[in-house]
Design a protein around this motif. Structure first.
Motif, mmCIF file in Angstrom:
data_model
loop_
_atom_site.group_PDB
_atom_site.id
_atom_site.type_symbol
_atom_site.label_atom_id
_atom_site.label_comp_id
_atom_site.label_asym_id
_atom_site.label_seq_id
_atom_site.Cartn_x
_atom_site.Cartn_y
_atom_site.Cartn_z
ATOM 1 N N GLY A 57 -45.489 24.894 -6.375
ATOM 2 C CA GLY A 57 -46.064 23.626 -5.985
ATOM 3 C C GLY A 57 -45.294 22.905 -4.896
ATOM 4 N N PHE A 58 -44.047 23.293 -4.664
ATOM 5 C CA PHE A 58 -43.223 22.636 -3.651
ATOM 6 C C PHE A 58 -42.990 23.522 -2.428
ATOM 7 C CE2 PHE A 58 -42.274 20.683 -7.720
ATOM 8 C CZ PHE A 58 -42.392 19.341 -7.423
ATOM 9 N N ARG A 217 -52.241 22.884 -5.352
ATOM 10 C CA ARG A 217 -50.873 22.360 -5.255
ATOM 11 C C ARG A 217 -50.613 21.313 -6.325
ATOM 12 N NH1 ARG A 217 -47.994 18.109 -3.614
ATOM 13 N NH2 ARG A 217 -49.913 16.937 -3.190
ATOM 14 N N ARG A 218 -51.585 20.432 -6.539
ATOM 15 C CA ARG A 218 -51.409 19.386 -7.538
ATOM 16 C C ARG A 218 -51.241 19.985 -8.933
ATOM 17 N NH1 ARG A 218 -53.254 14.240 -6.530
ATOM 18 N NH2 ARG A 218 -54.385 14.179 -8.489
ATOM 19 N N VAL A 221 -47.697 21.507 -9.156
ATOM 20 C CA VAL A 221 -46.678 20.462 -9.316
ATOM 21 C C VAL A 221 -46.709 19.901 -10.733
ATOM 22 C CG1 VAL A 221 -46.017 18.140 -8.590
ATOM 23 C CG2 VAL A 221 -46.601 19.857 -6.865
ATOM 24 N N LYS A 222 -47.891 19.661 -11.233
ATOM 25 C CA LYS A 222 -48.024 19.101 -12.582
ATOM 26 C C LYS A 222 -47.430 20.046 -13.624
ATOM 27 C CE LYS A 222 -51.461 17.194 -15.764
ATOM 28 N NZ LYS A 222 -52.898 16.937 -16.014
ATOM 29 N N GLN A 224 -45.082 22.288 -13.058
ATOM 30 C CA GLN A 224 -43.646 22.411 -12.850
ATOM 31 C C GLN A 224 -42.890 21.154 -13.279
ATOM 32 O OE1 GLN A 224 -44.590 24.683 -8.809
ATOM 33 N NE2 GLN A 224 -42.419 24.247 -8.952
ATOM 34 N N CYS A 225 -43.577 20.020 -13.346
ATOM 35 C CA CYS A 225 -42.941 18.750 -13.746
ATOM 36 C C CYS A 225 -43.743 18.117 -14.877
ATOM 37 C CB CYS A 225 -42.870 17.798 -12.558
ATOM 38 S SG CYS A 225 -42.095 18.487 -11.088
ATOM 39 N N ALA A 333 -44.162 13.081 -8.896
ATOM 40 C CA ALA A 333 -43.510 14.386 -8.877
ATOM 41 C C ALA A 333 -42.028 14.265 -8.538
ATOM 42 C CB ALA A 333 -44.203 15.297 -7.871
#
Length: 372
Positions: A57-58, A217-218, A221-222, A224-225, A333
């Motif tokens: 995601g990053f 991507r969102r 990220v969600k 991963q965090c 994030a």
């Protein structure tokens, strides 16, 4: 309310309103006429049947590690076959954009001319859902091991044709009764109903397209965090029982300031306060506010743009599967944002009352003066 309904009411004619299956649809919108919509269809039980999320995601866009959805055979069938059948059966409906996620899909569709008498957008959606369900049946032995279906998505006599149906409207698929209703133990792919958003203003369509492009991507990220994107209920803050999403450790920061601008505050006084607040945030402090009043919103917006730490108080709570949007998502994030509401989530359109504003201001002051 439509003009025809208003005239019917004035004439004393008994008419029935269309009853929509989801509250997030406009109760008085005319789905028989031209319009542009973003539709969301969710797989039953949120099962990831349509694909698998890959990538980081990053990771920068354009790199091999950038987030993407690797479609399953069912996802490929929906993208390459079923989506094309929408315009084939309903020529007045164009699919402008499709985004397939592991457990749901988004479509941007345009109804370019009024639907024929007795037809509406929901029938086109139902036909598409049926076609996807049948593709699932063909590709997997899904019918034998699943629970009974919760929604009839088959073609019923007198309704719009659906992909895969014969010209008579009766689908020649094993397990389908002559009325078109799936046999009791054949599952359906999607949850009952769907969500739509209606294009109403300039710029909205571009926002939809960016949202669909950014969806993988969102999600990455969600995942991963997760601690920053999980709705937490019944967190006690002084006398308040709150819901919150984001970095809860911001509550324990010793340097916090409540961003409250009173009506009697002059422009000169406001300029001094704004400078003081932004200086505190620049040095690692946390700004706490509602971002409702224009000048309070201006301070919080500038702080957000600068990447400062914020606690934002909301009038409404958080729906299931909530995640912040736009710059707020990025801030969440990074761990720079916490959203809090002292009230439960509702789906009603409401204007926040002065009493609620005062209550939120009091909560902001309590958060700013107490290390929690």
């Amino acid at each position: 309310m439509s003009r025809s309904r208003i005239e019917a009411i004035r004439a004393g004619i008994d008419v029935c309103e269309t009853k929509h299956s989801m509250k997030r649809r406009m109760p008085f919108h005319n789905y028989h006429t031209k319009g542009t919509y973003m539709l969301t269809l969710v797989v039953e039980g949120r099962k990831p049947l349509l694909g698998t999320l890959k990538g980081d995601g990053f990771a920068p866009d354009g790199t091999t590690e950038a987030p993407r959805i690797e479609l399953s055979p069912l996802g490929v069938a929906i993208r390459d076959v079923e989506i094309k059948k929408v315009s084939a059966f309903y020529p007045m409906v164009e699919v402008w954009k499709l985004c397939i996620m592991p457990d749901h899909i988004h479509l941007i569709v345009r109804v370019k001319e009024d639907m024929p008498a007795g037809k509406h957008l929901g029938q086109a959606v139902r036909g598409f859902k049926t076609g996807c369900t049948r593709a699932w049946w063909r590709l997997t032995p899904c019918g034998e091991a699943q629970r009974p279906c919760g929604e009839s998505q088959g073609t019923v006599t007198g309704r719009a044709p659906v992909p895969g149906a014969s010209p008579s409207g009766v689908a020649p698929v094993p397990g389908i009764s002559p009325s078109g209703i799936p046999a009791p133990h054949r599952p359906v792919l999607y949850e009952k109903g769907y969500c739509d958003k209606i294009l109403l203003r300039d710029g909205q369509l571009d926002n939809w397209k960016r949202y669909l492009d950014d969806n993988p991507r969102r999600l990455a990220v969600k995942r991963q965090c997760p601690r920053y994107f999980t709705v937490v209920h019944q967190i006690r803050i002084v006398e308040w029982s709150c819901q919150m999403v984001g970095n809860r450790y911001l509550l324990s920061y010793p340097e916090k300031a409540a961003v409250i601008v009173h009506r009697a505050c002059s422009d000169k006084e406001y300029a001094v306060l704004k400078q003081k607040w932004l200086a505190l945030a620049e040095n690692g402090g946390v700004l706490v506010g509602t971002a409702i009043a224009p000048r309070e919103k201006e301070v919080m917006r500038e702080a957000l743009n600068r990447g400062y730490r914020l606690i934002v108080l909301r009038e409404n709570g958080f729906p299931p599967l909530y995640k912040p949007a736009g710059e707020s998502f990025a801030a969440c994030a990074r761990g720079d944002l916490l959203q809090i509401s002292p009230w439960e989530y509702h789906m009603n359109r409401r204007t926040i009352s002065r009493e609620q504003c005062l209550q939120l201001n009091r909560l902001a002051e309590q958060i700013a003066t107490v290390v929690i």
